[in-house]
Design a protein around this motif. Structure first.
Motif, short mmCIF file in Angstrom:
data_model
loop_
_atom_site.label_atom_id
_atom_site.label_comp_id
_atom_site.label_asym_id
_atom_site.label_seq_id
_atom_site.Cartn_x
_atom_site.Cartn_y
_atom_site.Cartn_z
N ALA A 58 49.63 42.43 50.11
CA ALA A 58 50.35 41.77 49.03
C ALA A 58 49.45 40.79 48.28
CB ALA A 58 51.58 41.04 49.58
N LEU A 59 48.60 40.08 49.03
CA LEU A 59 47.69 39.13 48.40
C LEU A 59 46.63 39.87 47.59
CD1 LEU A 59 47.54 36.04 48.40
CD2 LEU A 59 45.83 36.19 50.20
N THR A 60 46.12 40.97 48.13
CA THR A 60 45.16 41.78 47.40
C THR A 60 45.77 42.32 46.12
OG1 THR A 60 44.07 42.43 49.46
CG2 THR A 60 43.68 43.83 47.54
N SER A 61 47.02 42.75 46.21
CA SER A 61 47.72 43.26 45.03
C SER A 61 47.87 42.18 43.98
CB SER A 61 49.08 43.81 45.44
OG SER A 61 49.82 44.21 44.30
N ALA A 62 48.16 40.93 44.43
CA ALA A 62 48.31 39.83 43.48
C ALA A 62 47.01 39.59 42.72
CB ALA A 62 48.74 38.57 44.21
N PHE A 63 45.88 39.68 43.42
CA PHE A 63 44.59 39.53 42.76
C PHE A 63 44.39 40.61 41.70
CE2 PHE A 63 42.95 36.68 46.10
CZ PHE A 63 42.15 35.84 45.33
N GLU A 64 44.62 41.86 42.09
CA GLU A 64 44.27 42.99 41.23
C GLU A 64 45.25 43.20 40.09
OE1 GLU A 64 41.43 44.31 41.54
OE2 GLU A 64 40.97 43.29 43.42
N THR A 65 46.51 42.93 40.32
CA THR A 65 47.53 43.24 39.30
C THR A 65 48.00 42.04 38.51
OG1 THR A 65 49.38 42.95 40.86
CG2 THR A 65 48.37 45.13 40.73
N SER A 66 47.70 40.84 38.96
CA SER A 66 48.23 39.66 38.29
C SER A 66 47.15 38.66 37.93
CB SER A 66 49.31 38.98 39.16
OG SER A 66 49.80 37.81 38.53
N TRP A 67 46.57 38.01 38.93
CA TRP A 67 45.71 36.87 38.67
C TRP A 67 44.44 37.23 37.90
CZ3 TRP A 67 46.41 35.58 44.49
CH2 TRP A 67 47.65 34.95 44.68
N LEU A 68 43.69 38.21 38.38
CA LEU A 68 42.44 38.53 37.72
C LEU A 68 42.63 39.13 36.33
CD1 LEU A 68 40.22 39.75 40.70
CD2 LEU A 68 40.68 37.44 39.86
N PRO A 69 43.61 40.05 36.13
CA PRO A 69 43.87 40.51 34.76
C PRO A 69 44.28 39.37 33.82
CG PRO A 69 44.85 42.03 36.33
CD PRO A 69 44.39 40.85 37.11
N ASP A 70 45.10 38.44 34.31
CA ASP A 70 45.50 37.30 33.48
C ASP A 70 44.31 36.43 33.14
OD1 ASP A 70 48.08 38.14 33.56
OD2 ASP A 70 48.81 36.59 34.93
N LEU A 71 43.42 36.24 34.10
CA LEU A 71 42.22 35.44 33.87
C LEU A 71 41.35 36.07 32.79
CD1 LEU A 71 40.44 33.02 34.87
CD2 LEU A 71 39.35 34.63 36.43
N ARG A 72 41.18 37.38 32.89
CA ARG A 72 40.34 38.07 31.90
C ARG A 72 40.99 38.05 30.51
NH1 ARG A 72 40.20 42.05 36.42
NH2 ARG A 72 38.28 41.67 37.59
N ALA A 73 42.31 38.20 30.48
CA ALA A 73 43.00 38.24 29.20
C ALA A 73 43.01 36.89 28.51
CB ALA A 73 44.44 38.74 29.39
N ALA A 74 43.19 35.82 29.28
CA ALA A 74 43.28 34.48 28.69
C ALA A 74 41.92 33.92 28.33
CB ALA A 74 43.99 33.54 29.66
N ASN A 75 40.88 34.32 29.08
CA ASN A 75 39.53 33.80 28.85
C ASN A 75 39.55 32.28 28.71
OD1 ASN A 75 36.76 33.98 28.56
ND2 ASN A 75 36.86 34.23 26.33
N PRO A 76 40.00 31.56 29.74
CA PRO A 76 40.13 30.11 29.65
C PRO A 76 38.78 29.43 29.56
CG PRO A 76 40.44 30.83 31.90
CD PRO A 76 40.35 32.07 31.08
N SER A 77 38.80 28.20 29.07
CA SER A 77 37.56 27.43 28.99
C SER A 77 37.22 26.77 30.32
CB SER A 77 37.66 26.37 27.90
OG SER A 77 38.71 25.45 28.20
N HIS A 78 38.25 26.57 31.18
CA HIS A 78 38.04 25.89 32.46
C HIS A 78 38.82 26.60 33.57
CE1 HIS A 78 36.55 22.80 29.77
NE2 HIS A 78 36.05 22.16 30.81
N VAL A 79 38.20 26.68 34.73
CA VAL A 79 38.85 27.20 35.93
C VAL A 79 38.65 26.18 37.05
CG1 VAL A 79 38.78 28.97 37.72
CG2 VAL A 79 38.60 29.63 35.32
#
Length: 815
Positions: free
Chosen positions: A540-561
């Motif tokens: 479930a945690l791996t799925s959260a990385f692959e389907t939610s968090w990392l795609p959101d990170l790439r899409a938003a391209n934030p200035s700070h993490v």
């Protein structure tokens, strides 16, 4: 958790003034007078123009039995938060009319009602002055539940616009002989607040009640609740009779939905009308008791009341009890359904009202949305920047902080900051020894008396919350379990105005929890954290990385993490790798969390990500305390990081003499810090983390920063005292190393021990303020220019019961 900050320079708001007159002595009633208090959460919500819902307390003190009343109180406040509002339960506690009882306060009030019901007042308008001015025969201050009328008065004084309750009082059927008319009706005639209930109880004369409300100038309407409001259909819609959708009395007006109700409230306010509004919310059809059945039970109950001599104040409880018996308990079972539906409806009305009024916001209109007699006490120009709520405001000659704009909805802006890590339910246990106890620290191996408070916490949550309150668009990435704590955490997060889009609910595992045990000075003695939800790799945690968090990170391209060390090394490495895949990699801040967890930065799996050094470091900023700094340095040494050639190349370029730099370090910092090895450890870590803010408690904050070649601070006379060394080996062009900027910032005020409320979240607030400032100022931002304001934010949390002080928005103008 992160370190404690102590502050030295006082920062207070101007004395609060109000042009309107409430008391006959022609003085405004302040929000924290000896007899009237508005909670910190409610005040901040009013400042930020978030929807606040008033809730009465007699439903708990004189309505539902114990412990059902305590469960209902928790349920109703959770419903308000889940629907986007802030609950303000109102009652009398120790002689103080309180708007926004905290959970411990509400629990104490309800427990009093259960243990000694004779010691608890049922307060209407007529009782408020007695309850707040007098004492009981034993000399104790009064506690009391507030009825509809008293709740309306106190809510209006605080500037609250919407009040949700169960049922409304009315005109009794024997009014011709008893003159029994509820004070609720006259209050609606003179207090401009919208009351949402399920109408009048069926044993009242509903026709006469509506006639009386018309005479009082009260706007009355009924929600259609799914029924057709065309001309033909609307003519047959009744004003509800509490347990029944129908009463045989037609409703004066109809409302299609919450938006229409909000527009009516808005227009009512613009016209300056000083009477109230009553919006009736019919019971859901599947729970409605047929009118004929209820009428038969009511008539029988009234006859029995007359025979028993139950008149006046005894009449209503007698009739309610008999109706319950005659309906086989059905009337009692739907009471909870009624009030829950009204609270949800009321919250949605308040949210719509905020949206309507927000669409027309202009600088000259912001204050007009707080309409109670004490309203100006809650405008943003009156927020203290470090004084606790109970302190006397500073003189008006002090400079006020610029008003904080209402927070932007997460849906309105793309997040510029991603914060990934723990979202916890925090328990803070403050040792409260009995008088004359010999020690200020709890005794091990036994039970200790304590005051225990529960809040939403977690390092990532606290950092994100602080940045959010300071006006930075934030996305919190975390996980909760599918358990009651997880549901409560999501509801509380949404109620705070933050996005829940990045919080994943995992079907397995428990929601993270953190327990802090503090001594009498609120200093941390022991903390226990269960964040196994993030630490144990699961599908479930791996799925959260692959389907939610990392795609959101790439899409938003934030200035700070911002990454906290609650992630295990493999997960931390995945976050770092994903961030650096971006075309414009973000600025990455690492929050070490604790001595043990800080070392994860030097245990990254190399097949995922290897920690890189300057001039292209993996991590740009870290915010450890002194012990976490030592743990980081020890981990780097133990893992061979200090043996790497790229580390040595950067350190060699700094030009530190072979004889060492003790004298220079002691001059810039202090001999005591040098003896403890703090600046030396910072220097050793600079190739991997080119900016380190070490939190030193009472000694302030040490900034150690690697400057690139050509940085103007290297040649600035103003910055000369803070330049420890410059590159001397001619590698500026290759490595780009310019020198080291080291500066000890003294704490800006020493907070007396008596003013410390909680140390939890203080260091996280500091980190959140730093990152918010860096994100808002853009590429030219300098860390050293943000340290003082971050310390101010931290001390506000030090004086707050919450993990992040909800009043941080007052500091936005300083960023």
């Amino acid at each position: 958790m992160a370190g404690i900050l102590w502050i030295r320079r006082a920062c207070r708001s101007p004395t609060l003034q109000h042009p309107r007159l409430y008391t006959t002595a022609k003085r405004p009633l302040p929000p924290n007078s000896p007899i009237f208090r508005v909670s910190e959460e409610v005040r901040q919500a009013l400042i930020e123009h978030r929807p606040v819902i008033a809730l009465e307390s007699t439903i708990y003190t004189h309505g539902f039995p114990h412990p059902a009343n305590l469960a209902l109180a928790t349920r109703l406040e959770a419903l308000v938060r889940a629907n986007g509002g802030v609950p303000a339960t109102i009652g009398i506690l120790d002689g103080v009319a309180t708007v926004g009882l905290t959970p411990p306060e509400l629990s104490r009030l309800i427990t009093t009602a259960h243990a000694t019901p004779s010691a608890l007042l049922k307060c209407s308008r007529r009782d408020l002055a007695f309850a707040t001015a007098l004492t009981s025969p034993t000399g104790a201050r009064f506690n009391g539940g507030t009825t509809v009328s008293a709740t309306m008065i106190l809510a209006h004084m605080a500037g609250i616009r919407v009040f949700a309750t169960g049922g409304l009082g009315g005109v009794h059927r024997d009014v011709a002989t008893t003159l029994d008319i509820s004070a609720d009706l006259t209050e609606l005639g003179r207090t401009p607040i919208a009351v949402i209930s399920s109408g009048c109880k069926a044993f009242l004369d509903i026709a006469k009640t509506l006639e009386y409300l018309e005479t009082q100038g009260v706007a009355v309407a009924t929600f259609a609740d799914g029924r057709d409001v065309s001309a033909a259909e609307s003519a047959s819609i009744d004003f509800p009779a509490f347990w029944s959708r129908d009463s045989g009395v037609k409703s004066p007006m109809l409302l299609r939905d919450e938006s229409e109700a909000a527009r009516v409230i808005h227009a009512h306010g613009l016209l300056g009308l000083q009477s109230g509004l009553h919006f009736a919310n019919p019971i859901p059809e599947r729970y409605s008791i047929p009118r004929a059945e209820m009428e038969a039970a009511v008539k029988q109950a009234l006859e029995q009341a007359a025979l028993a001599g139950a008149t006046g104040a005894r009449s209503t409880p007698f009739v309610l009890a008999r109706v319950g018996e005659l309906t086989g308990g059905a009337s009692g079972r739907v009471n909870r359904v009624l009030v829950e539906g009204n609270v949800v409806r009321g919250t949605r009305v308040a949210v719509e009202l905020g949206r309507i009024e927000g669409e027309g916001d202009r600088p000259d209109r912001l204050e007009s949305r707080l309409v109670g007699p004490a309203a100006s006490h809650f405008t943003s120009t009156g927020v203290s920047l470090g004084a606790s709520a109970s302190q006397t405001p500073a003189p008006a000659t002090h400079q006020a902080t610029a008003p904080a704009p209402p927070p932007t909805s997460p849906a309105d802006q793309s997040p510029t900051i991603f914060v990934a890590g723990s979202l916890n339910v925090d328990l803070s246990c403050d040792y409260t020894p009995r008088p004359n106890a010999p020690a200020h620290t709890p005794e091990p191996h036994t039970s200790n008396p304590a005051t225990i408070a529960q809040t939403l916490g977690g390092v990532a949550h606290n950092v994100a919350r602080a940045a959010h309150l300071l006006g930075a668009p934030v996305r919190l990435c975390s996980a909760v379990g599918a358990d009651p704590a997880g549901h409560a955490a999501l509801a509380a997060l949404a109620a705070s105005g933050m996005s829940v889009a990045g919080v994943t609910t995992l079907a397995t595992g428990r929601t993270s929890q953190y327990v802090a045990v503090n001594d009498t000075h609120k200093a941390l003695v022991l903390a226990m954290a269960d964040v196994t939800l993030l630490e144990q790799p699961t599908p479930a945690l791996t799925s959260a990385f692959e389907t939610s968090w990392l795609p959101d990170l790439r899409a938003a391209n934030p200035s700070h993490v911002v990454l906290d060390a609650n992630w295990p090394p493999a997960a931390l490495a995945r976050w770092l790798a994903a961030a650096h895949e971006a075309d414009a990699p973000p600025h990455i801040t690492f929050e070490p969390v604790s001595n043990a967890k800080s070392t994860s930065l030097f245990h990254l799996p190399p097949h995922i990500h290897t920690l890189a050094t300057f001039p292209h470091p993996t991590v740009h900023l870290a915010t450890p305390n002194s012990s976490e700094l030592a743990a980081l340095a020890a981990a780097a040494r133990a893992t061979g990081a200090f043996d790497r050639a790229d580390w040595w190349a950067v350190l060699d370029a700094l030009g530190i003499p072979s004889t060492g730099a003790r004298a220079a370090l002691a001059s810039i910092t202090s001999p005591a810090l040098v003896d403890a090895g703090v600046p030396q450890q910072s220097l050793q870590l600079l190739p991997f983390i080119p900016a380190i803010l070490t939190k030193l408690g009472a000694r302030g904050v040490l900034l150690t920063q690697l400057l690139p070649a050509g940085d103007p601070r290297l040649t600035s006379p103003c910055d000369a005292p803070y330049i420890l060394c410059r590159c001397r080996n001619g590698t500026e062009a290759g490595l780009g190393v310019g020198g080291v900027y080291m500066r000890l910032f003294p704490a800006v005020e020493k907070v007396p021990a008596a003013d410390v409320v909680s140390v939890n979240g203080v260091g996280d607030t500091f980190a959140g303020a730093i990152v918010a400032g860096l994100a808002k100022r853009g590429s030219g931002a300098r860390v050293e220019e943000l340290v003082d304001v971050a310390q101010r934010a931290a001390v506000m949390t030090l004086r707050s019961a919450e993990s992040v002080c909800p009043r941080l928005g007052a500091l936005r103008g300083l960023l």
